[in-house]
Design a protein around this motif. Structure first.
Motif, mmCIF file in Angstrom:
data_model
loop_
_atom_site.group_PDB
_atom_site.id
_atom_site.type_symbol
_atom_site.label_atom_id
_atom_site.label_comp_id
_atom_site.label_asym_id
_atom_site.label_seq_id
_atom_site.Cartn_x
_atom_site.Cartn_y
_atom_site.Cartn_z
ATOM 1 N N GLY A 46 0.780 -1.235 0.000
ATOM 2 C CA GLY A 46 0.000 0.000 0.000
ATOM 3 C C GLY A 46 0.806 1.277 0.000
ATOM 4 O O GLY A 46 0.307 2.326 0.427
ATOM 5 N N ALA A 47 2.040 1.229 -0.503
ATOM 6 C CA ALA A 47 2.887 2.429 -0.514
ATOM 7 C C ALA A 47 2.235 3.582 -1.277
ATOM 8 O O ALA A 47 2.391 4.748 -0.902
ATOM 9 C CB ALA A 47 4.258 2.112 -1.095
ATOM 10 N N LYS A 48 1.486 3.264 -2.318
ATOM 11 C CA LYS A 48 0.862 4.336 -3.111
ATOM 12 C C LYS A 48 -0.176 5.113 -2.297
ATOM 13 O O LYS A 48 -0.551 6.222 -2.655
ATOM 14 C CB LYS A 48 0.239 3.778 -4.383
ATOM 15 N N TYR A 49 -0.635 4.522 -1.185
ATOM 16 C CA TYR A 49 -1.583 5.194 -0.294
ATOM 17 C C TYR A 49 -0.879 5.856 0.888
ATOM 18 O O TYR A 49 -1.522 6.437 1.748
ATOM 19 C CB TYR A 49 -2.617 4.198 0.239
ATOM 20 N N GLY A 50 0.444 5.717 0.961
ATOM 21 C CA GLY A 50 1.206 6.290 2.063
ATOM 22 C C GLY A 50 1.483 5.323 3.193
ATOM 23 O O GLY A 50 1.947 5.726 4.255
ATOM 24 N N MET A 51 1.213 4.044 2.967
ATOM 25 C CA MET A 51 1.470 3.047 4.003
ATOM 26 C C MET A 51 2.941 2.634 3.984
ATOM 27 O O MET A 51 3.581 2.634 2.936
ATOM 28 C CB MET A 51 0.607 1.796 3.786
ATOM 29 N N ILE A 52 3.447 2.283 5.161
ATOM 30 C CA ILE A 52 4.813 1.791 5.276
ATOM 31 C C ILE A 52 4.897 0.864 6.487
ATOM 32 O O ILE A 52 4.295 1.143 7.519
ATOM 33 C CB ILE A 52 5.839 2.947 5.384
ATOM 34 N N THR A 53 5.612 -0.237 6.338
ATOM 35 C CA THR A 53 5.803 -1.155 7.459
ATOM 36 C C THR A 53 6.899 -0.617 8.369
ATOM 37 O O THR A 53 7.745 0.175 7.948
ATOM 38 C CB THR A 53 6.203 -2.570 6.995
ATOM 39 N N LEU A 54 6.888 -1.080 9.601
ATOM 40 C CA LEU A 54 7.930 -0.697 10.549
ATOM 41 C C LEU A 54 9.294 -1.094 10.009
ATOM 42 O O LEU A 54 10.246 -0.304 10.051
ATOM 43 C CB LEU A 54 7.680 -1.363 11.906
#
Length: 74
Positions: free
Chosen positions: A31-39
Motif C-alpha cells: 500500500g505504498a501508493k496510499y502512504g502506508m509503510i511497514t515498521l
C-alpha cells in the motif's frame, strides 16, 4: 522515531470486517501508493540514511530474520 503507517482503505476495511487481520501486514507492504509503510521498511530507510545503526534496527524490527533479508544480509 520509527513508525508504521496503516491507511484505512476499502481493502483494509474488508480484511477487518471478514476477520482476516493476518492479511493486514501484506496490505501495508503493497500500500505504498496510499502512504502506508511497514515498521521494517521504515527502519531500513533510517538505517540506510545513517540515522540508526544496524544493531538498533534489528533489535526494533518486528521480525529480525526477515529484516536482515530485506537488507540483503542473509
Amino acid at each position: 522515531m520509527a513508525y508504521e503507517v496503516l491507511i484505512c482503505t476499502p481493502a483494509i476495511r474488508s480484511i477487518v470486517r471478514e476477520g482476516k487481520t493476518h492479511q493486514i501486514y501484506s496490505n501495508i507492504q503493497s500500500g505504498a501508493k496510499y502512504g502506508m509503510i511497514t515498521l521494517d521498511a521504515n527502519l531500513k530507510d533510517q538505517y540506510l540514511k545513517g540515522l540508526i545503526n544496524l544493531e538498533d534496527a534489528i533489535a526494533k524490527s518486528s521480525n529480525p530474520h526477515e529484516f536482515e533479508k530485506l537488507l540483503g544480509k542473509t
